[in-house]
Design an enzyme around this catalytic site. Structure first.
Site, PDB file in Angstrom:
ATOM      1  N   GLU A 263     -49.789  34.721 -87.315  1.00 59.66           N
ATOM      2  CA  GLU A 263     -50.185  36.129 -87.132  1.00 59.66           C
ATOM      3  C   GLU A 263     -51.692  36.231 -86.985  1.00 59.66           C
ATOM      4  O   GLU A 263     -52.412  35.634 -87.787  1.00 59.66           O
ATOM      5  CB  GLU A 263     -49.720  36.958 -88.333  1.00 59.66           C
ATOM      6  N   HIS A 281     -45.964  43.331 -88.587  1.00 61.00           N
ATOM      7  CA  HIS A 281     -46.131  43.147 -90.041  1.00 61.00           C
ATOM      8  C   HIS A 281     -46.581  44.466 -90.688  1.00 61.00           C
ATOM      9  O   HIS A 281     -47.638  44.533 -91.344  1.00 61.00           O
ATOM     10  CB  HIS A 281     -47.140  42.023 -90.337  1.00 61.00           C
TER      11      HIS A 281
HETATM   12  C1  MLT Z   1     -47.218  41.578 -98.765  1.00 58.69           C
HETATM   13  O1  MLT Z   1     -47.288  40.376 -98.929  1.00 58.69           O
HETATM   14  O2  MLT Z   1     -47.334  42.378 -99.675  1.00 58.69           O
HETATM   15  C2  MLT Z   1     -46.982  42.106 -97.421  1.00 58.69           C
HETATM   16  O3  MLT Z   1     -46.637  41.140 -96.531  1.00 58.69           O
HETATM   17  C3  MLT Z   1     -48.021  43.006 -96.926  1.00 58.69           C
HETATM   18  C4  MLT Z   1     -49.423  42.597 -97.068  1.00 58.69           C
HETATM   19  O4  MLT Z   1     -49.743  41.501 -97.452  1.00 58.69           O
HETATM   20  O5  MLT Z   1     -50.263  43.433 -96.779  1.00 58.69           O
END
Ligand code: MLT
Length: 317
Positions: A263, A281
Site C-alpha cells: 500500500e 484501506h
Molecule cells: C488499523 O490497523 O487500525 C487499521 O488498519 C487502520 C489504520 O491503521 O489506520
C-alpha cells in the site's frame, strides 16, 4: 525539541489538546522516509503512528529518548514490539475503537457484491436503465464465514446475523465453548469446512508469518463457485496473483478488498476485474471511529509522558 512526533495523518481535537500541553511535531508524510524518521525520532519522547510507519529494531535503536509509541489503530504488524520492549518503550494501541466501522464496511462490501451496487451505479450514471443487467443474490438463509473471530469478526458476524445468515467461524485460538461464539450461535469449524460451506467469507486476520498468503489458489479452490470473499484486515493474507486467477476463472464469484499486499498498490490486473470491488484501506475511516481512536491514543500518550501507566499497553516494560 518537540516532545511528540506524529508521522502519519492523525488529526482532530484530541491532537490539538495534546499540542496545548506538549510540543508536537506533525509530519504526516514522514512515514515515507525511514532515514528521516530515524533522525527525528532520536529527539522525542513520544511517537504517534498509524499502520504505515515501519517501526523496526533500527528505529528503536535510534530512539534514545523515546518512552512511548501510540499506534492509532489495531494491527501491530508495523511495530517490532520485541525491539520496543527491549528498548523499554511502551507500545499502546486502540484495539476496540475502530472495530464497529471495520465490521460495517465488511457488511457494506458483502451487500455491494451481492447486489452489484458499484456496477449498477456506474452503469446508471452513464445514462443506462438496465433493469435486467444486475440480478443479485439475497443474503437471507446464506452462510457468513468469519476467518478470525476477534472483536471485528464478531461484530461483522453479529450484523450478518441480522440478515438471517448462519454463522461459521474459524479461529485457531478459540475453543468451541467460547462465550462470544455461543452468543452468536456460531459454529466453530476448521478452515477447510468454512471455505467449503460459507457463501460469504470475511477475513479478519492479523498479518503474521502464519497468515501470510493464507488465501491462495488452494484455498480459493475450496470455496463454492458462488462464494464471495471479503478482506478488511491485512493485504498480506491474500496471494493477489492467485486471487486474480480465481476471479478470472470464476473459481469464486466475486471479492472485495479494502487492503492490499503493498500500500499504496501499483495499478495492475486486479483493478480491471469486473467481479472485484476495491477500496483504499478505509474500513476504519469514519468520523466516529477516528474520533475514538485519536482520543484514546492521545490520552494514553499523555499519561505515559506524565509518568502514569498506559491504559492500553500491548507490552510490559
Ligand atoms: C488499523 O490497523 O487500525 C487499521 O488498519 C487502520 C489504520 O491503521 O489506520
Amino acid at each position: 525539541m518537540p516532545d511528540i512526533l506524529i508521522s502519519e495523518n492523525i488529526r482532530g481535537a484530541a491532537v490539538d489538546a495534546l499540542a496545548s500541553r506538549f510540543e508536537v511535531q506533525f509530519l504526516p508524510d514522514l512515514w515515507k522516509d525511514p532515514e528521516e524518521l530515524k533522525q527525528l525520532v532520536a529527539n522525542v519522547r513520544a511517537l504517534i503512528v498509524r499502520n504505515q510507519t515501519q517501526l523496526t529494531a533500527d528505529v528503536f535503536a535510534a530512539a534514545k529518548k523515546l518512552v512511548v509509541v501510540g499506534r492509532a489503530g489495531v494491527g501491530l504488524d508495523n511495530v517490532d514490539v520485541v525491539a520496543a520492549t527491549k528498548a523499554r518503550v511502551v507500545i499502546t494501541s486502540t484495539p476496540d475503537q475502530n472495530a464497529i466501522s471495520v465490521a460495517e464496511l465488511a457488511i457494506g462490501l458483502m451487500l455491494s457484491l451481492a447486489r452489484l451496487i458499484p456496477a449498477a451505479s456506474a452503469d446508471t450514471r452513464q445514462g443506462n436503465w438496465n433493469r435486467q443487467g444486475f440480478f443479485g443474490t439475497e443474503m437471507y438463509g446464506k452462510t457468513f464465514g468469519i476467518v478470525g473471530a476477534g472483536k471485528i469478526g464478531f461484530l461483522a458476524a453479529r450484523r450478518a446475523q441480522a440478515f438471517g445468515m448462519k454463522i461459521l467461524a474459524y479461529d485457531p485460538y478459540l475453543s468451541p465453548d467460547n462465550i462470544l461464539l455461543a452468543d452468536l450461535n456460531a459454529q466453530l469449524v476448521d478452515l477447510d469446512f468454512l471455505l467449503a460451506h460459507a457463501d460469504v467469507i470475511s477475513c479478519h486476520l492479523p498479518a503474521t508469518p502464519a497468515t501470510n498468503g493464507i488465501f491462495n489458489a488452494e484455498r480459493f479452490g475450496k470455496m463454492k463457485p458462488t462464494a464471495t470473499f471479503i478482506n478488511t484486515s491485512r493485504g498480506e493474507v491474500v496471494n493477489e496473483s492467485d486471487l486474480i486467477q480465481a476471479l478470472k476463472s470464476r473459481t469464486i464469484a466475486g471479492a472485495a478488498l479494502d487492503v492490499r499486499a503493498k500500500e499504496p498498490p501499483q495499478a495492475g490486473e486486479l483493478e480491471s476485474l469486473p467481479n472485484l470491488i476495491l477500496t483504499p484501506h478505509v474500513a476504519a475511516f469514519t468520523k466516529e471511529a477516528q474520533t475514538r481512536v485519536t482520543n484514546t491514543i492521545c490520552e494514553d500518550v499523555a499519561r505515559v509522558l506524565n509518568g502514569q501507566p498506559a491504559q492500553n499497553a500491548v507490552n510490559r516494560i
